[in-house]
Design an enzyme around this catalytic site. Sequence first.
Site, PDB file in Angstrom:
ATOM      1  N   HIS A 290       0.808  -1.211   0.000  1.00 43.39           N
ATOM      2  CA  HIS A 290       0.000   0.000   0.000  1.00 43.39           C
ATOM      3  C   HIS A 290       0.836   1.252   0.000  1.00 43.39           C
ATOM      4  O   HIS A 290       0.521   2.227  -0.643  1.00 43.39           O
ATOM      5  CB  HIS A 290      -0.912   0.030   1.234  1.00 43.39           C
ATOM      6  N   THR A 291       1.806   1.228   0.833  1.00 41.96           N
ATOM      7  CA  THR A 291       2.638   2.417   0.890  1.00 41.96           C
ATOM      8  C   THR A 291       4.009   2.064   0.333  1.00 41.96           C
ATOM      9  O   THR A 291       4.483   0.949   0.460  1.00 41.96           O
ATOM     10  CB  THR A 291       2.814   2.908   2.324  1.00 41.96           C
ATOM     11  N   GLN A 292       4.592   3.053  -0.279  1.00 38.27           N
ATOM     12  CA  GLN A 292       5.974   2.873  -0.696  1.00 38.27           C
ATOM     13  C   GLN A 292       6.835   3.483   0.372  1.00 38.27           C
ATOM     14  O   GLN A 292       6.425   4.413   1.050  1.00 38.27           O
ATOM     15  CB  GLN A 292       6.227   3.626  -1.979  1.00 38.27           C
TER      16      GLN A 292
END
Lengths: 262, 255
Positions: free
Chosen positions: A39-41
């Site tokens: 979801h997040t980098q």
Amino acid sequence: MAWAKENGGNNKAAELNYVDRSLDGPSHNFSLMPTPSKHTQYPYVTGSSVLGIKYKDGILLASDTAGCYGSTVRYKSVERLKRIGDNTILGASGEISDFQAITNLLDELITEDWMWDDGNKLGPFEIHNYLNRVMYNRRNKFDPLWNSLVLGGIKKGKKYLGMVSMIGVHFQDNHVATGFGNHLARPIFRDEWKEDMTLEEGVKLLEKCLLVLFYRDRSAINKFQMANVTEGGITITEPFALKVNWELEAFRNPTKGAEGSW
Amino acid sequence: MSSIGTGYDLSVTTFSPDGRVFQIEYANKAIDNSGTVVGIKCKDGVVLGVEKLIPSKMLLEGSNRRIHAVHKHAGMAVAGLAADGRQIVGRARSEASQYLSFYGEDIPIKELCDRVAHYVHLCTLYWWLRPFGSAAILGGYDRDGPQLYMIEPSGVAYRYFGAAVGKGRQAAKTAIEKLKLLEMTCREGIIAVAKIIYEVHDEAKDKAFELELSWVCDESNKQHQRVPADLLEEAKVAAKAAKDALDEDEGMDAD
């Protein structure tokens, strides 16, 4: 992310919407083979601040040459200032691999523009807008290029200095900085920058701020590069070091105000 | 030597009894009717020149370019149907860009020629496509030095020292053969190409033409670019003078 925990954890479908996205490949929401969701980098190898000022004849950009792998200063010769065409320079802080992808994109853009051979070349304003589009669109797909970009250039006598952040915030100013530079260097710029400085004055101001960053930013090293763009062209210096003085009063007993810290 | 291929010339997927594909030969006719395009490989680079026939005085000078950069180190001059030529150039550009993106280095000219020839040939294999009505003369400079290739509508591509297509190709080829290309630099080459184009231009049949010249050589930093304005002027002046001298000789012979 909070919303991922809704549905009692049954959100494979939602996760699949935000899977691996490559810069060059197709950006669509479906995938034949579901991959682990990210979801997040987060950035892996990062560069620290970039500073930029306008002066009488053009723009000066400065940065150090460190590439940090978390808290390890792993790479000490990372060039974070690049020339774009022959009237623009780009500096980036943040994820180095994303910066390399951006420079590849810009190289393609510049070559295509060059092939038109119509007497006109992309100037810094146009490239600023292009980068803004790229960064903002990536942010809207929840897959940002993790960089803060400083762009400086001069075309037909008009100077330009601006910044594009990883969420697509963009603006122009007489002096800009990224990351820690915003907190440490910009106050100095606000006090000491003036209109139409000479090259020597500009370099001195930047060197002062670079030194402050080296003293106070743990991901900075004493190895810097400066880029200068004028109507006459672009020069990027070889890496250089500044004289440091650790005997300054401020460094004696650094935990005086906060016992127990380091 | 034209022959009517009645019945065997309706589709590019039909052979004639004597093994010819007439549609491709007809495609070549489109090129034979267009302005002359000349390319020569000199000691230190490649020069491309086009006799750009101007059909109307309303056209802005410098528009409808016939020589296009394909990448920094290569350029193409097209003869024949201009729109078909643009397609070929477009394809060459994406091939070059994709190669650079994939391999990290500039596409070798031989490789670029192969890919474009492959694409041009592709369009001769299906009945629902027609062959390109244009030939492309490709000039470039890579680590094997300067190279010149020509791609024809049949998909055939050869490497040349000197090549010419279009109306005046016979006369142009004869003139090129007389040149000492192994010793010639590109500076001398542009004058030679300009002279050839002025020479083969038929004043009676086609009134006005514009000369387009480009080069890729050591002097241009191994980049394909239009010949600088001052050198172009020099070439035009020399070519006009040579042509006038030739006309005078012919005039005297007639007396």
